[in-house]
Scaffold this motif. Structure first.
Motif, mmCIF file in Angstrom:
data_model
loop_
_atom_site.group_PDB
_atom_site.id
_atom_site.type_symbol
_atom_site.label_atom_id
_atom_site.label_comp_id
_atom_site.label_asym_id
_atom_site.label_seq_id
_atom_site.Cartn_x
_atom_site.Cartn_y
_atom_site.Cartn_z
ATOM 1 N N ARG A 123 0.870 -1.100 -0.022
ATOM 2 C CA ARG A 123 0.003 0.017 -0.103
ATOM 3 C C ARG A 123 1.030 1.179 0.214
ATOM 4 O O ARG A 123 1.865 1.416 0.787
ATOM 5 N N CYS A 124 0.553 2.101 -0.853
ATOM 6 C CA CYS A 124 1.340 3.336 -0.907
ATOM 7 C C CYS A 124 0.960 4.408 0.458
ATOM 8 O O CYS A 124 -0.100 4.570 0.824
ATOM 9 N N CYS A 139 -0.824 7.797 -1.106
ATOM 10 C CA CYS A 139 -2.137 7.931 -1.696
ATOM 11 C C CYS A 139 -2.976 6.747 -1.024
ATOM 12 O O CYS A 139 -4.274 6.849 -1.160
ATOM 13 N N ASN A 187 -3.284 3.826 -2.192
ATOM 14 C CA ASN A 187 -3.660 2.807 -2.874
ATOM 15 C C ASN A 187 -2.703 1.652 -3.011
ATOM 16 O O ASN A 187 -1.613 1.855 -2.528
ATOM 17 N N GLU A 188 -3.027 0.588 -3.680
ATOM 18 C CA GLU A 188 -2.315 -0.607 -3.778
ATOM 19 C C GLU A 188 -1.149 -0.383 -4.801
ATOM 20 O O GLU A 188 -1.608 0.138 -5.992
ATOM 21 N N TYR A 189 -0.081 -0.522 -4.569
ATOM 22 C CA TYR A 189 1.228 -0.654 -5.739
ATOM 23 C C TYR A 189 1.223 -1.539 -6.570
ATOM 24 O O TYR A 189 1.290 -2.967 -5.939
ATOM 25 N N LYS A 190 1.099 -1.541 -7.906
ATOM 26 C CA LYS A 190 0.752 -2.518 -8.709
ATOM 27 C C LYS A 190 1.967 -2.519 -9.601
ATOM 28 O O LYS A 190 2.047 -3.280 -10.556
#
Length: 847
Positions: free
Chosen positions: A427-428, A431, A433-436
Motif C-alpha cells: 500500500r502506498c 495515496c 492505493n495498492e502498488y501495482k
C-alpha cells in the motif's frame, strides 16, 4: 640614548603595541607568547634593522604569521635631540626612515643604518651584549674571549667615532707640523743662498773709495758755486734795471690816464653835492603818489561798504518774508498734527484687538501648515507603500506560478523515490492505493531550490501582510489629518471675519494705514520749521546788527577821505617847490638831468691823489735806474752768458756727486741686507729646530694612536672601572664570595680566592655575575646610553639571590635611566612596584 616610545605592528608575536617609556626601574611581565621578548626585539630591529631571533636573515622573518607587513616606530633622545626611526617590512621589501626633531634626515635603509650607528655610538653586537641582553644571551659577554671583550668595551666606552675624531685631529696637527717643518727648511736654504749671492757682489772697501771720490767733487763744486754767486748778483742787477724800465713805461702811461679821470671826477663831486636836493624832491613826489594811492583805496573801500549795505538790506527783506512764511506753515502743521493725533488715540483700542486676532490667526495658520505637511507626507508614504505592495503582488504571483510548475515534477519525483522501496501489492504511504508495480518515473528536480522558492513565497506573503497593515494605519492617520484641516480652516475664516469688522470700525474713525507714519513726519516737519524759525530770527538779528555797523563804518571812511584830500593838497604844493629848486641848481652846474643821473651813481676814486702818487713813484724809479747803471762794469749779454756756463758746470758736478752717492747707498744697502739676513738665518735656525722637534713628537703620537696597543690600553683602563663597579654589586649579592677579574683569555671569577673560569659556573652563578657586569657597564656609560634591558635572566636564581638581585636592581633608580627586566617568575616580580603588563597580541598597560 634614552627611549621615549615604541609602536609595533605585526612584529613576531605582537599584533599591535604602543608603549610610552618612563624613567626608572620596571618589570615587563605577561603570559608566555604575549610578546614580551618581541617588544625588546622590536627595539633592536628598529635601531639596527635586525633582531636577535633571526639575526640578519631576511627581514620578512619578523612579519607576524598571517600578516603581509610589519612596522616598528621607535622614538628616543640623544644629545638634546629627538630621533624617530620607522622601519616597515612588506612584499615591497624593507623600507626605513629617520627623523631628527621631526625633520626627515634619511630615507634609504643603508643611510638610516649609518646614521643610527653614528648616533648610538655602539655596534649591533656591542648593544646586545651590554645594554639589551636578549633571552638566553645574558652571559655571552661573561664567557667571551679577551679580544671580543676588548672590542665591546672599547666600542661602548670609547666609541670608534671618538677615536676616529682624535686620530683625524692628530693627523691634522701632524700635517700642520710637517708643513711648518718643510716651510722652515725651505726658508733656511733660501737665506743661505741669498747670503752667498750678496757676499759675492760687495765689500766694505768700496765704501771707502766712494767717500774719497765724493770729497774731490765737493771741493770743485764749492769753488764754482762761489764764482757763480758773484756773477748771479750782477745778472740780478741787470734784471732789476730791466724791471725798472718796464715800471717807468707803465707809470708814464698811468699818469696820462689819471689826468683825464681827474677832470671827470670834478663833475662827479658836483653831482653828489646836488643829490640831497634831488632826494628831497623825489621824496615829496613819492609822498604825493602814496597819498593818491591811499585815497583811491579809501574810495574803493567806501564803494564796497555801500554795496555791502545794500546787500544786507536785501537779505533782511528776504529773511523777514521767509519768517512770515514759516509762521504760517507752523500754524497749518500744528492744526493737522492735533487732528491726526486725536484719530490715533481713538483707534488704539481697536488696533490692539486686531493685533491680538492677527497673532491668533498666525498660530492657526502655522498649525494648519504643519497639518498640511503631515497630510502630504502621509499621502506620499501611502503612495510609496501602494507601489511597494504592487511590486510584492507581482513578485508573489510570478513566484507562485514558478512553484506551481515545479509541484507536478516534485510529486512525480517523490512517487518515484517511494516506489523504489515498494513491492507489488504494497500500500502506498502517500495515496493509500495498492502498488501495482508500474515502472518508476524518471523526473529531475532540485528539491533544495524548490524549498528555497517556497520559503521566498512565504516571506513575500509576510511582507504583503505587513505593508497592508501599515497602509491601514496610514489611511486612518490621513483621514484624521484631513478632518483637523477642515476644522482649522473654519476657525481661520471666523478670525478673518472679526478682523474685517474691526478694520471697518477703524475706517469710520478716520484711521488709515500710514497714519502713524504721517504723524511722525508731521512732527518732524513741525520740529524742522521751529528750528528754521529760530535760525531765521537769529539771522535777521545778526543782519540788523551788521547793517548798523556798516552804516557807522561808512561815516568814518567819509571823514577819512576828507582828511586825505586836505593832506594831498599840501603835499602837491611842497613837491612843486622842491622840483623848481632842484632844476635851478642843475642849470647853475651846466648839467642836464641825464648827466646828473649817470654821475651821481659813480664813485669818487681820488684820481687827483693817485696822480700825485704816480708822479712820485715815477721819479723814484728813474733815480734808482741811474744809480744801478753807475755800478755795472760788465755789459748785460756777457754777464748772462757767464752765468749760464757756470750753471752747466755746477749741474755736471752735482750729477756726478749724486751718482756716486747712489752707488755708495746701494753698496751700503747690500751690506745692511747681509747683516739682516745673518740675523734672520740665526732666528730661522732656532725656529727650524723647534718645528723639527714638534714634528717628531706629532709623528710619534700619530703612530701610537693608530696602534692596537693603544686601544688595548684604553679598554684595560675602562675595564678596571667596570670591574670595580661589578665587584661592588657582587659583594652585596654574594656576601663577598665572588670577585670578577680578567685573565689572559677572558673574565675569571675568584670564588673565595679560588680562580674559576666563567664556563665552570652554574647557571645561577653565571646569571649573578653576568647581571653584575651588565649593571656596571650601564653605570659606566651614564650620560651616553640611558637604557638597560634584560630578557629572562632571573629564573635560575634561588629565592635568597632573587631578593638580593632585586635590591641591587632597584638601586639603579639613581642612574635616571630607563631600566626594564622581562621575567616569568611571580616571586621575582613581587619585589617591584612598577610593571609593564603585556597581554596576548601586544596590548600593554602600566600598573
Amino acid at each position: 640614548m634614552r627611549p621615549v616610545s615604541i609602536k609595533v605592528e605585526n612584529f613576531l608575536g605582537i599584533k599591535y603595541a604602543n608603549v610610552e617609556f618612563e624613567q626608572g626601574v620596571f618589570l615587563i611581565v605577561g603570559k608566555n607568547g604575549a610578546g614580551k621578548s618581541s617588544l625588546l626585539e622590536a627595539m633592536v630591529f628598529a635601531l639596527y634593522g635586525a633582531g636577535v631571533r633571526y639575526g640578519r636573515q631576511s627581514p620578512k622573518s619578523y612579519v607576524r604569521t598571517g600578516s603581509d607587513f610589519c612596522q616598528v616606530q621607535f622614538t628616543f633622545l640623544k644629545n638634546g635631540k629627538k630621533y624617530q626611526i620607522i622601519r616597515r617590512v612588506s612584499e615591497n621589501g624593507h623600507q626605513a626612515k629617520l627623523l631628527e626633531n621631526n625633520k626627515v634626515i634619511a630615507t634609504q635603509r643603508s643611510a638610516v643604518d649609518d646614521f643610527v650607528q653614528k648616533i648610538i655610538g655602539a655596534s649591533y653586537d656591542s648593544f646586545i651584549t651590554t645594554f639589551l641582553l636578549p633571552q638566553g644571551m645574558a652571559t655571552e659577554l661573561l664567557t667571551a674571549s679577551w679580544s671580543k671583550i676588548e672590542e665591546v668595551i672599547f666600542d661602548v666606552l670609547f666609541p670608534k667615532k671618538v677615536l676616529k675624531t682624535v686620530q683625524e685631529k692628530i693627523a691634522e696637527k701632524f700635517q700642520e707640523a710637517k708643513t711648518q717643518h718643510e716651510i722652515k727648511q725651505f726658508e733656511l736654504s733660501s737665506l743661505r743662498k741669498q747670503l752667498e749671492d750678496l757676499s759675492a757682489k760687495t765689500n766694505k772697501e768700496k765704501i771707502l773709495q766712494y767717500e774719497e771720490y765724493l770729497k774731490q767733487i765737493e771741493q770743485q763744486l764749492s769753488k764754482l758755486e762761489l764764482e757763480h754767486e758773484i756773477v748771479k748778483k750782477a745778472a740780478e742787477t741787470w734784471k732789476e734795471i730791466d724791471q725798472l724800465d718796464q715800471q717807468i713805461a707803465e707809470l708814464e702811461k698811468l699818469e696820462k690816464d689819471l689826468a683825464q679821470k681827474a677832470e671827470k671826477e670834478q663833475k662827479i663831486i658836483v653831482a653828489k653835492q646836488l643829490e640831497a636836493i634831488y632826494i628831497r624832491y623825489k621824496n615829496d613826489k613819492e609822498l604825493v603818489q602814496q597819498t593818491l594811492q591811499e585815497r583811491r583805496k579809501t574810495v574803493d573801500k567806501l564803494d564796497k561798504l555801500q554795496s555791502q549795505l545794500e546787500q544786507t538790506k536785501l537779505q533782511i527783506n528776504e529773511k523777514s518774508n521767509r519768517l512770515n512764511d514759516l509762521n504760517s506753515l507752523y500754524e497749518t502743521l500744528r492744526v493737522k498734527l492735533d487732528n491726526l493725533t486725536k484719530i490715533r488715540q481713538n483707534s488704539e483700542p481697536i488696533l490692539q484687538k486686531i493685533v491680538q486676532l492677527a497673532a491668533e490667526k498666525r498660530k492657526l495658520e502655522e498649525y494648519l501648515s504643519q497639518i498640511k505637511r503631515k497630510s502630504q507626507d502621509v499621502k506620499e508614504r501611502i503612495e510609496r507603500k501602494k507601489q511597494d505592495l504592487q511590486k510584492l503582488y507581482t513578485a508573489s504571483e510570478d513566484l507562485n506560478n514558478e512553484i506551481q510548475s515545479m509541484n507536478n515534477v516534485a510529486i512525480a519525483k517523490m512517487a518515484s523515490l517511494i516506489a523504489q522501496h515498494l513491492a507489488v501489492g504494497d500500500r502506498c504511504p502517500v495515496c493509500g492505493n495498492e502498488y501495482k508495480g508500474q515502472p518508476p518515473i524518471q523526473a529531475e528536480i532540485n528539491l533544495g531550490l524548490y524549498e528555497q522558492k517556497l520559503k521566498q513565497l512565504e516571506d513575500l506573503k509576510g511582507q504583503i501582510v505587513a505593508i497592508e497593515s501599515e497602509l491601514a494605519v496610514l489611511n486612518k492617520q490621513f483621514d484624521s489629518l484631513t478632518s483637523d484641516e477642515i476644522k482649522l480652516n473654519v476657525e481661520l475664516e471666523e478670525k478673518n471675519q472679526m478682523i474685517r469688522t474691526l478694520q471697518e470700525d477703524l475706517v469710520k474713525e478716520g484711521y488709515y494705514q500710514n497714519l502713524t507714519k504721517d504723524i511722525d513726519e508731521l512732527s518732524k516737519k513741525l520740529e524742522s520749521v521751529t528750528k528754521e524759525k529760530s535760525l531765521v530770527e537769529s539771522q535777521i538779528s545778526s543782519l540788523l546788527e551788521s547793517k548798523n555797523q556798516i552804516t557807522q563804518r561808512i561815516e568814518e571812511i567819509r571823514e577819512e577821505l576828507k582828511l586825505l584830500d586836505d593832506k594831498l593838497k599840501l603835499l602837491q604844493e611842497r613837491a612843486k617847490e622842491s622840483e623848481t629848486a632842484f632844476f635851478e641848481e642843475l642849470d647853475k652846474a651846466s648839467l642836464t638831468f641825464e648827466d646828473f643821473e649817470k654821475l651821481r651813481n659813480l664813485k669818487v676814486e681820488n684820481a687827483l691823489e693817485q696822480l700825485k702818487n704816480i708822479q712820485i713813484r715815477l721819479n723814484d724809479c728813474k733815480q734808482r735806474k741811474n744809480q744801478l747803471l753807475s755800478q755795472m762794469t760788465v755789459d748785460r749779454s756777457t754777464t748772462y752768458k757767464k752765468l749760464a756756463e757756470l750753471g752747466e758746470e755746477i749741474q755736471k758736478l752735482k750729477k756726478q756727486r749724486d751718482l756716486v752717492i747712489n752707488e755708495k747707498a746701494v753698496t751700503q744697502h747690500l751690506l745692511n741686507q747681509i747683516e739682516e739676513l745673518e740675523l734672520k738665518k740665526q732666528r730661522c735656525e732656532q725656529e727650524y729646530q723647534t718645528v723639527y722637534e714638534k714634528y717628531q713628537v706629532y709623528s710619534l703620537v700619530k703612530s701610537t694612536f693608530g696602534a692596537k696597543e693603544f686601544q688595548a690600553y684604553v679598554a684595560k683602563v675602562a675595564l678596571d672601572q667596570i670591574l670595580t663597579l661589578a665587584n661592588q654589586h657582587l659583594n652585596v649579592i654574594t656576601d663577598g664570595r665572588f670577585q670578577l677579574g680578567i685573565g689572559p683569555n677572558g673574565f675569571v671569577i675568584r670564588d673565595f680566592g679560588v680562580i674559576r673560569h666563567a664556563d665552570g659556573l652554574s647557571g645561577g652563578e653565571k646569571t649573578i655575575v653576568s647581571l653584575a657586569l651588565a649593571m656596571a657597564i650601564a653605570e659606566a656609560t651614564l650620560g651616553e646610553m640611558e637604557a638597560f634591558f634584560v630578557d629572562e635572566g632571573f629564573s635560575a636564581l634561588d629565592s635568597e639571590n632573587k631578593s638580593k638581585m632585586a635590591s641591587v636592581l632597584k638601586g639603579m633608580e639613581k642612574l635616571n635611566k630607563v631600566v626594564g627586566f622581562v621575567t616569568h617568575d611571580p616571586e621575582f616580580a613581587e619585589y617591584f612596584s612598577r610593571k609593564l603588563v603585556v597581554e596576548k597580541g601586544g596590548v600593554v598597560r602600566w600598573m
